[in-house]
Scaffold this motif. Structure first.
Motif, mmCIF file in Angstrom:
data_model
loop_
_atom_site.group_PDB
_atom_site.id
_atom_site.type_symbol
_atom_site.label_atom_id
_atom_site.label_comp_id
_atom_site.label_asym_id
_atom_site.label_seq_id
_atom_site.Cartn_x
_atom_site.Cartn_y
_atom_site.Cartn_z
ATOM 1 N N THR A 158 -2.982 -3.970 32.088
ATOM 2 C CA THR A 158 -1.629 -4.130 32.615
ATOM 3 C C THR A 158 -0.687 -4.813 31.635
ATOM 4 N N PHE A 159 -1.161 -5.857 30.969
ATOM 5 C CA PHE A 159 -0.255 -6.676 30.162
ATOM 6 C C PHE A 159 -0.304 -6.389 28.667
ATOM 7 N N THR A 160 -1.300 -5.684 28.192
ATOM 8 C CA THR A 160 -1.345 -5.363 26.757
ATOM 9 C C THR A 160 -1.006 -3.913 26.490
ATOM 10 N N VAL A 180 -2.846 -1.467 26.522
ATOM 11 C CA VAL A 180 -3.943 -0.718 25.925
ATOM 12 C C VAL A 180 -4.378 0.350 26.918
ATOM 13 N N ALA A 181 -4.672 1.545 26.428
ATOM 14 C CA ALA A 181 -5.079 2.635 27.310
ATOM 15 C C ALA A 181 -6.320 2.224 28.106
ATOM 16 N N PRO A 182 -6.345 2.507 29.413
ATOM 17 C CA PRO A 182 -7.503 2.112 30.230
ATOM 18 C C PRO A 182 -8.828 2.624 29.683
ATOM 19 N N PHE A 183 -8.814 3.839 29.155
ATOM 20 C CA PHE A 183 -10.044 4.410 28.598
ATOM 21 C C PHE A 183 -10.579 3.529 27.474
ATOM 22 N N VAL A 184 -9.693 3.122 26.560
ATOM 23 C CA VAL A 184 -10.109 2.334 25.408
ATOM 24 C C VAL A 184 -10.544 0.933 25.838
ATOM 25 N N ALA A 185 -9.739 0.294 26.686
ATOM 26 C CA ALA A 185 -10.024 -1.081 27.096
ATOM 27 C C ALA A 185 -11.342 -1.182 27.852
ATOM 28 N N THR A 186 -11.555 -0.295 28.800
ATOM 29 C CA THR A 186 -12.761 -0.395 29.624
ATOM 30 C C THR A 186 -14.004 0.111 28.898
ATOM 31 N N LEU A 187 -13.819 1.023 27.942
ATOM 32 C CA LEU A 187 -14.966 1.444 27.139
ATOM 33 C C LEU A 187 -15.439 0.299 26.250
ATOM 34 N N ALA A 188 -14.485 -0.465 25.718
ATOM 35 C CA ALA A 188 -14.847 -1.658 24.953
ATOM 36 C C ALA A 188 -15.551 -2.672 25.846
ATOM 37 N N SER A 189 -15.050 -2.840 27.070
ATOM 38 C CA SER A 189 -15.690 -3.749 28.020
ATOM 39 C C SER A 189 -17.105 -3.301 28.356
ATOM 40 N N ALA A 190 -17.291 -1.987 28.469
ATOM 41 C CA ALA A 190 -18.620 -1.460 28.789
ATOM 42 C C ALA A 190 -19.621 -1.813 27.696
ATOM 43 N N THR A 191 -19.214 -1.664 26.448
ATOM 44 C CA THR A 191 -20.097 -2.009 25.334
ATOM 45 C C THR A 191 -20.414 -3.501 25.336
ATOM 46 N N LEU A 192 -19.385 -4.314 25.570
ATOM 47 C CA LEU A 192 -19.571 -5.763 25.620
ATOM 48 C C LEU A 192 -20.511 -6.164 26.746
ATOM 49 N N LEU A 193 -20.314 -5.590 27.916
ATOM 50 C CA LEU A 193 -21.128 -5.951 29.075
ATOM 51 C C LEU A 193 -22.587 -5.517 28.912
ATOM 52 N N ASP A 194 -22.815 -4.375 28.295
ATOM 53 C CA ASP A 194 -24.195 -3.955 28.028
ATOM 54 C C ASP A 194 -24.899 -4.979 27.141
ATOM 55 N N GLY A 195 -24.148 -5.518 26.160
ATOM 56 C CA GLY A 195 -24.721 -6.553 25.308
ATOM 57 C C GLY A 195 -24.981 -7.842 26.056
ATOM 58 N N VAL A 196 -24.058 -8.220 26.946
ATOM 59 C CA VAL A 196 -24.250 -9.430 27.745
ATOM 60 C C VAL A 196 -25.479 -9.303 28.639
ATOM 61 N N ALA A 197 -25.670 -8.124 29.218
ATOM 62 C CA ALA A 197 -26.852 -7.908 30.067
ATOM 63 C C ALA A 197 -28.141 -8.094 29.272
ATOM 64 N N LEU A 198 -28.157 -7.618 28.038
ATOM 65 C CA LEU A 198 -29.343 -7.802 27.188
ATOM 66 C C LEU A 198 -29.578 -9.270 26.886
ATOM 67 N N LEU A 199 -28.495 -10.024 26.695
ATOM 68 C CA LEU A 199 -28.630 -11.454 26.438
ATOM 69 C C LEU A 199 -29.186 -12.188 27.656
ATOM 70 N N VAL A 200 -28.746 -11.804 28.837
ATOM 71 C CA VAL A 200 -29.253 -12.439 30.059
ATOM 72 C C VAL A 200 -30.737 -12.151 30.230
ATOM 73 N N HIS A 201 -31.157 -10.936 29.939
ATOM 74 C CA HIS A 201 -32.576 -10.584 30.075
ATOM 75 C C HIS A 201 -33.433 -11.216 28.981
ATOM 76 N N ASP A 202 -32.838 -11.409 27.821
ATOM 77 C CA ASP A 202 -33.565 -11.971 26.685
ATOM 78 C C ASP A 202 -34.841 -11.186 26.379
ATOM 79 N N GLY A 203 -34.722 -9.863 26.518
ATOM 80 C CA GLY A 203 -35.825 -8.990 26.156
ATOM 81 C C GLY A 203 -36.922 -8.848 27.186
ATOM 82 N N SER A 204 -36.762 -9.425 28.360
ATOM 83 C CA SER A 204 -37.830 -9.355 29.370
ATOM 84 C C SER A 204 -37.272 -8.897 30.713
ATOM 85 N N THR A 205 -38.148 -8.330 31.533
ATOM 86 C CA THR A 205 -37.780 -7.905 32.881
ATOM 87 C C THR A 205 -37.786 -9.102 33.820
ATOM 88 N N ILE A 206 -36.775 -9.189 34.657
ATOM 89 C CA ILE A 206 -36.663 -10.295 35.622
ATOM 90 C C ILE A 206 -37.028 -9.765 36.998
#
Length: 338
Positions: free
Chosen positions: A134-136, A138-164
């Protein structure tokens, strides 16, 4: 010089003007989602002939249960796309919220606390996307695709390589039934129904159509476009958190590189687009989204029953998306003709 007219031949009365009799094809033009329904029927009939277990009550309920998580995400995405928005990070949001909730449950926290944290976290992620879009500008496609990549990485960090694993925590939601109807399916139906009612009968739904049709005109007409957009992105985030909890309750664990993430997101986008919701905004249909979800679920189930390799799954999704999209566009073009 006089002019005379020939009298009409007896037995040939003049034809009174009137509407032509409706033909079958003309009637079919008026039926929404004709192309999608035709493709779905073809897949159903073919699979039912090839497999005796396909048309059983148990298998039908299984198909609907399998698409319940996708349905919750697709409901939010339908509402957002109707307003001209897009969120490619919903699958990543699911991965993060499921991982965080699993971490909390495995650490001994109360189920209610884990549920609340997951919903709030999902909402916060959606609002961040909304603020960026809304405020920058940036095209929704670009902004949320970047968020998707970031969030996938955050999920890996939370798991720390193991199944919970969460053991039997939340198993009632993931495996419970009422009259042989799974709780997850009931939640999905309620979310889809609520979304349909919002789009059809509320000011918020009408505002979404107006913003998607022409954002500038919607703003001039007095609609608070910024507030509506933030609400829509926040709502998609909340539904992503809910979907994450549903997925966690069904699987009983959260694993790195699991069923959430980009693969889940692409399936949801495919269902919404197959259902006829416009990528450009201004038009959305929950009924079409539901049909798209069922079609993808039936195709996936058919591949399993007919012993096809799992490698054909993405191929089938792409093929069905292409065929159904072409069929829908053809139907729209024919229906628009006088």
């Amino acid at each position: 010089m006089s002019v005379t007219t020939r009298p009409e031949a007896p037995g040939r009365p003049e034809k009174a003007p009137g509407r032509p009799r409706p033909r079958v094809l003309s009637v079919l033009r008026e039926v929404p989602h004709t192309g999608l329904i035709a493709v779905l029927l073809l897949v159903v009939v073919f699979t039912a002939v090839q497999s005796e277990t396909f048309a059983t009550d148990r298998n039908i309920v299984n198909i609907l249960s399998q698409i319940s998580v996708d349905a919750v995400l697709a409901a939010g995405l339908t509402l957002l796309m109707t307003a001209g928005g897009m969120d490619f990070s919903m699958g990543g949001n699911v991965a993060v919220t499921a991982a965080v909730a699993a971490k909390l449950l495995a650490g001994g926290h109360a189920t209610s606390s884990a549920v609340l944290v997951a919903l709030l976290l999902g909402t916060a992620i959606g609002l961040v996307n909304g603020l960026v879009v809304t405020f920058t500008r940036v095209a929704p496609f670009v902004a949320t695709l970047a968020s998707a990549t970031l969030l996938d990485g955050v999920a890996l960090l939370v798991h720390d390589g193991s199944t919970i694993s969460i053991g039997t925590r939340m198993s009632a939601l993931g495996n419970g039934k009422v009259l042989d109807i799974p709780y997850l399916l009931m939640v999905a139906v309620l979310v889809l129904l609520a979304t349909a009612l919002v789009l059809r009968f509320t000011v918020f739904g009408r505002d979404a159509f107006a913003i998607g049709g022409n954002e500038h005109v919607a703003r001039l007409s007095g609609i608070d476009v910024t507030a509506r957009k933030l609400t829509l992105y926040g709502l998609t985030g909340t539904l992503s958190g809910l979907a994450g909890l549903m997925l966690l309750s069904r699987l009983g664990s959260s694993s790195p590189g699991g069923t959430a993430g980009l693969s889940l997101q692409l399936a949801v986008v495919a269902a919404v687009v197959i259902g006829g919701t416009s990528l450009a905004g201004g038009y959305g249909t929950v009924v079409g989204t539901a049909l798209g979800l069922v079609l993808l679920g039936v195709v996936a189930n058919a591949l399993n029953l007919l012993d096809f390799s799992s490698n054909y799954q993405p191929v089938s999704v792409g093929a069905v998306l292409l065929v159904a999209a072409v069929a829908n566009e053809t139907h729209k073009a024919r229906a628009s003709r006088p």
